[in-house]
Design a protein around this motif. Structure first.
Motif, PDB file in Angstrom:
ATOM      1  N   ARG A 140       0.847  -1.208   0.000  1.00 25.84           N
ATOM      2  CA  ARG A 140       0.000   0.000   0.000  1.00 25.84           C
ATOM      3  C   ARG A 140       0.875   1.247   0.000  1.00 25.84           C
ATOM      4  O   ARG A 140       0.645   2.186  -0.772  1.00 25.84           O
ATOM      5  CB  ARG A 140      -0.903   0.008   1.229  1.00 25.84           C
ATOM      6  CG  ARG A 140      -1.712   1.291   1.401  1.00 25.84           C
ATOM      7  CD  ARG A 140      -2.466   1.312   2.716  1.00 25.84           C
ATOM      8  NE  ARG A 140      -1.597   1.365   3.873  1.00 25.84           N
ATOM      9  CZ  ARG A 140      -1.148   2.494   4.434  1.00 25.84           C
ATOM     10  NH1 ARG A 140      -1.492   3.660   3.935  1.00 25.84           N
ATOM     11  NH2 ARG A 140      -0.365   2.451   5.492  1.00 25.84           N
ATOM     12  N   ARG A 141       1.887   1.248   0.852  1.00 24.46           N
ATOM     13  CA  ARG A 141       2.774   2.411   0.927  1.00 24.46           C
ATOM     14  C   ARG A 141       3.539   2.623  -0.372  1.00 24.46           C
ATOM     15  O   ARG A 141       3.728   3.767  -0.807  1.00 24.46           O
ATOM     16  CB  ARG A 141       3.743   2.249   2.088  1.00 24.46           C
ATOM     17  CG  ARG A 141       3.056   2.311   3.424  1.00 24.46           C
ATOM     18  CD  ARG A 141       4.001   1.966   4.530  1.00 24.46           C
ATOM     19  NE  ARG A 141       3.305   1.801   5.790  1.00 24.46           N
ATOM     20  CZ  ARG A 141       3.772   2.226   6.939  1.00 24.46           C
ATOM     21  NH1 ARG A 141       4.928   2.830   7.005  1.00 24.46           N
ATOM     22  NH2 ARG A 141       3.075   2.037   8.039  1.00 24.46           N
ATOM     23  N   LEU A 198       1.181   4.134  -2.934  1.00 28.66           N
ATOM     24  CA  LEU A 198       0.860   5.538  -2.693  1.00 28.66           C
ATOM     25  C   LEU A 198       2.066   6.468  -2.835  1.00 28.66           C
ATOM     26  O   LEU A 198       1.896   7.676  -2.911  1.00 28.66           O
ATOM     27  CB  LEU A 198       0.238   5.703  -1.305  1.00 28.66           C
ATOM     28  CG  LEU A 198      -1.166   5.142  -1.166  1.00 28.66           C
ATOM     29  CD1 LEU A 198      -1.624   5.228   0.278  1.00 28.66           C
ATOM     30  CD2 LEU A 198      -2.136   5.873  -2.080  1.00 28.66           C
ATOM     31  N   ALA A 203      -4.865   7.520  -6.023  1.00 31.00           N
ATOM     32  CA  ALA A 203      -4.468   7.625  -4.608  1.00 31.00           C
ATOM     33  C   ALA A 203      -5.691   7.617  -3.704  1.00 31.00           C
ATOM     34  O   ALA A 203      -5.698   6.947  -2.658  1.00 31.00           O
ATOM     35  CB  ALA A 203      -3.651   8.895  -4.383  1.00 31.00           C
ATOM     36  N   SER A 226      -6.478   4.603  -1.061  1.00 30.28           N
ATOM     37  CA  SER A 226      -6.601   4.974   0.350  1.00 30.28           C
ATOM     38  C   SER A 226      -7.950   4.577   0.933  1.00 30.28           C
ATOM     39  O   SER A 226      -8.019   3.979   2.012  1.00 30.28           O
ATOM     40  CB  SER A 226      -6.398   6.480   0.518  1.00 30.28           C
ATOM     41  OG  SER A 226      -5.111   6.853   0.133  1.00 30.28           O
ATOM     42  N   VAL A 266      -8.691   1.804   3.903  1.00 30.29           N
ATOM     43  CA  VAL A 266      -9.340   2.222   5.148  1.00 30.29           C
ATOM     44  C   VAL A 266     -10.584   1.381   5.405  1.00 30.29           C
ATOM     45  O   VAL A 266     -10.795   0.895   6.521  1.00 30.29           O
ATOM     46  CB  VAL A 266      -9.688   3.732   5.108  1.00 30.29           C
ATOM     47  CG1 VAL A 266     -10.664   4.101   6.205  1.00 30.29           C
ATOM     48  CG2 VAL A 266      -8.434   4.567   5.226  1.00 30.29           C
TER      49      VAL A 266
END
Length: 101
Positions: A51-52, A55, A72, A76, A80
């Protein structure tokens, strides 16, 4: 990420059987990877790393800034919602903190 996934995959039975956040002494060298997550979510550190990367570095592959923003936002929001539904963290307070941030 592949090397870290291999480490977790090889030790997944020990990680899944742990009773404390860090597990037994046998897992001390990789405890930093999984200690935040419940045992059944042993693979989530790798998902979080991906995920990081998506992004940060992954967005650079998209030339149009407006598309970057949409991708993005979609990544995100999907993470979440997924983390909110799964509640993967070892402590409930961490689930709430992750959701709020």
């Amino acid at each position: 990420p592949l090397w870290l996934f291999t480490l977790l995959l090889v030790n997944r039975r020990l990680v899944m059987r742990r009773k404390t956040r860090s597990g037994d002494k046998e897992l001390g060298h990789i405890a930093f990877l999984f200690r935040l997550f419940q045992p059944k979510y042993w693979y989530l550190p790798i998902v979080d790393i991906m995920r990081r990367l998506m992004l940060s570095s992954g967005l650079l592959a998209i030339p149009d800034p407006s598309i970057q923003l949409l991708v993005a936002l979609a990544v995100s929001v999907s993470f979440v919602v997924t983390f909110r539904e799964w509640k993967p963290f070892f402590e409930a307070e961490t689930d709430t903190l992750f959701y709020m941030c």
